[in-house]
Design a protein around this motif. Structure first.
Motif, PDB file in Angstrom:
ATOM      1  N   TRP A   5      87.588  80.730  77.800  1.00  0.00           N
ATOM      2  CA  TRP A   5      86.946  79.674  77.020  1.00  0.00           C
ATOM      3  C   TRP A   5      87.921  78.511  76.804  1.00  0.00           C
ATOM      4  O   TRP A   5      87.554  77.335  76.921  1.00  0.00           O
ATOM      5  CB  TRP A   5      86.497  80.273  75.701  1.00  0.00           C
ATOM      6  CG  TRP A   5      85.688  79.403  74.807  1.00  0.00           C
ATOM      7  CD1 TRP A   5      84.863  78.395  75.166  1.00  0.00           C
ATOM      8  CD2 TRP A   5      85.634  79.483  73.392  1.00  0.00           C
ATOM      9  NE1 TRP A   5      84.283  77.845  74.048  1.00  0.00           N
ATOM     10  CE2 TRP A   5      84.737  78.498  72.951  1.00  0.00           C
ATOM     11  CE3 TRP A   5      86.235  80.301  72.449  1.00  0.00           C
ATOM     12  CZ2 TRP A   5      84.452  78.303  71.619  1.00  0.00           C
ATOM     13  CZ3 TRP A   5      85.938  80.101  71.124  1.00  0.00           C
ATOM     14  CH2 TRP A   5      85.056  79.124  70.714  1.00  0.00           C
ATOM     15  N   ILE A   6      89.181  78.829  76.527  1.00  0.00           N
ATOM     16  CA  ILE A   6      90.184  77.794  76.308  1.00  0.00           C
ATOM     17  C   ILE A   6      90.439  77.012  77.594  1.00  0.00           C
ATOM     18  O   ILE A   6      90.445  75.775  77.596  1.00  0.00           O
ATOM     19  CB  ILE A   6      91.486  78.420  75.770  1.00  0.00           C
ATOM     20  CG1 ILE A   6      91.261  78.931  74.339  1.00  0.00           C
ATOM     21  CG2 ILE A   6      92.623  77.414  75.788  1.00  0.00           C
ATOM     22  CD1 ILE A   6      92.396  79.772  73.807  1.00  0.00           C
ATOM     23  N   GLY A   9      87.447  74.881  78.509  1.00  0.00           N
ATOM     24  CA  GLY A   9      87.366  73.731  77.615  1.00  0.00           C
ATOM     25  C   GLY A   9      88.372  72.652  77.971  1.00  0.00           C
ATOM     26  O   GLY A   9      88.063  71.461  77.946  1.00  0.00           O
ATOM     27  N   LEU A  10      89.598  73.071  78.317  1.00  0.00           N
ATOM     28  CA  LEU A  10      90.613  72.095  78.729  1.00  0.00           C
ATOM     29  C   LEU A  10      90.209  71.391  80.019  1.00  0.00           C
ATOM     30  O   LEU A  10      90.339  70.167  80.139  1.00  0.00           O
ATOM     31  CB  LEU A  10      91.961  72.790  78.918  1.00  0.00           C
ATOM     32  CG  LEU A  10      92.712  73.154  77.652  1.00  0.00           C
ATOM     33  CD1 LEU A  10      93.940  73.983  77.993  1.00  0.00           C
ATOM     34  CD2 LEU A  10      93.122  71.912  76.894  1.00  0.00           C
ATOM     35  N   ASN A  28      84.912  69.397  73.378  1.00  0.00           N
ATOM     36  CA  ASN A  28      85.663  70.399  74.133  1.00  0.00           C
ATOM     37  C   ASN A  28      87.030  70.650  73.514  1.00  0.00           C
ATOM     38  O   ASN A  28      87.493  71.788  73.468  1.00  0.00           O
ATOM     39  CB  ASN A  28      85.811  69.964  75.588  1.00  0.00           C
ATOM     40  CG  ASN A  28      84.540  70.169  76.372  1.00  0.00           C
ATOM     41  OD1 ASN A  28      83.841  71.143  76.191  1.00  0.00           O
ATOM     42  ND2 ASN A  28      84.252  69.233  77.252  1.00  0.00           N
ATOM     43  N   VAL A  32      88.589  74.169  72.101  1.00  0.00           N
ATOM     44  CA  VAL A  32      89.898  74.675  72.526  1.00  0.00           C
ATOM     45  C   VAL A  32      90.760  74.994  71.299  1.00  0.00           C
ATOM     46  O   VAL A  32      91.409  76.045  71.233  1.00  0.00           O
ATOM     47  CB  VAL A  32      90.597  73.657  73.455  1.00  0.00           C
ATOM     48  CG1 VAL A  32      92.053  74.013  73.658  1.00  0.00           C
ATOM     49  CG2 VAL A  32      89.874  73.586  74.783  1.00  0.00           C
TER      50      VAL A  32
END
Length: 50
Positions: A5-6, A9-10, A28, A32
């Motif tokens: 997910w991180i 998002g990045l 986003n 993060v």
């Protein structure tokens, strides 16, 4: 799962910055930061209560 997910998002935030979509980029980045917060919180709990 949170690491995915991180990273997603990045990646999406960088793409949104290239496309000048600032609202989506900020959303986003918030996701993060939330993911990182959850990881830090769980890491602290793991080491304190082990």
């Amino acid at each position: 799962m949170i690491l995915f997910w991180i990273f997603k998002g990045l990646f999406d935030a960088v793409e949104d910055r290239r496309k000048d979509n600032k609202k989506s980029m900020i959303a986003n980045i918030v996701f993060v930061i939330a993911g990182l917060g959850i990881l830090v919180w769980q890491g602290i709990q793991f080491f304190l209560y082990k």
